[in-house]
Design an enzyme around this catalytic site. Structure first.
Site, short mmCIF file in Angstrom:
data_model
loop_
_atom_site.label_atom_id
_atom_site.label_comp_id
_atom_site.label_asym_id
_atom_site.label_seq_id
_atom_site.Cartn_x
_atom_site.Cartn_y
_atom_site.Cartn_z
CB THR A 14 34.74 41.71 33.51
OG1 THR A 14 32.97 41.74 32.43
CG2 THR A 14 36.08 42.45 33.32
CB SER A 56 26.21 40.81 35.92
OG SER A 56 26.46 41.61 34.82
CB THR A 85 29.34 46.84 35.00
OG1 THR A 85 29.47 46.04 34.12
CG2 THR A 85 30.59 46.69 36.26
CG ASP A 86 26.90 44.01 31.13
OD1 ASP A 86 26.67 45.78 30.59
OD2 ASP A 86 27.47 43.46 30.63
#
Length: 163
Positions: A14, A56, A85-86
């Site tokens: 992101t 990710s 972040t995932d």
């Protein structure tokens, strides 16, 4: 006394997403990390390697192996990885056995190109953590530093929490 340079490895996520009106969707574009560091007037020596441009959730085992190999082979002992972040914690696990390096993963919940993004603050935290933390793998997000092997993303709350 000279400051050890920081290697910044960009992988997408992101933090590097951009909105294209014609497509009505976000896509990962050219990394903005080097520009963010210059805009922030970072004087600490650094080198940016744009390794990939992926969400990710799209990272494969081969991608994680490439991230690991790039960091392991680099002469720098201090490394910041910008990452979606995932699956940030999954990549952290792959990096955990790299010895004698301080590795800090960070990302953003809103693209860096947005005025109200958490990206600049998170990147600054990662630079500070990289210089102050002992060797190992860390995650910095939204004002907190976590042991990368003892944290999870709480999607409902929109933050990372220690486990």
């Amino acid at each position: 006394m000279s400051q050890p340079p920081i290697l910044v490895v960009t992988t997408g996520g992101t933090i590097d997403k951009q909105y294209f009106d014609a497509l009505s969707e976000y896509q990962i574009a050219e990394s903005v990390i080097e520009d963010m560091l210059k805009t922030s007037r970072v004087t600490h020596p650094f080198r940016v390697v744009e390794l990939m441009r992926k969400d990710s959730l799209e990272l494969s085992d081969e991608d994680r192996a490439l991230i690991r190999a790039t960091i392991a082979a680099a002469p720098e002992t201090h490394v910041v990885v910008t990452h979606g972040t995932d699956t940030m914690t999954e990549t952290a696990k792959v990096l955990a056995d790299i010895e004698d390096k301080t590795i800090v993963l960070t990302g953003a919940l809103a693209p860096a190109r947005f005025a109200e993004s958490d990206a600049p603050f998170n990147l600054g935290m990662a630079f500070a953590c990289c210089q102050a933390a002992k060797t190992g793998v860390w995650i910095t997000m939204n004002g907190s530093v976590f042991n990368a092997l003892k944290v999870k993303k709480d999607r409902a709350a929109g933050k990372f929490t220690a486990i």
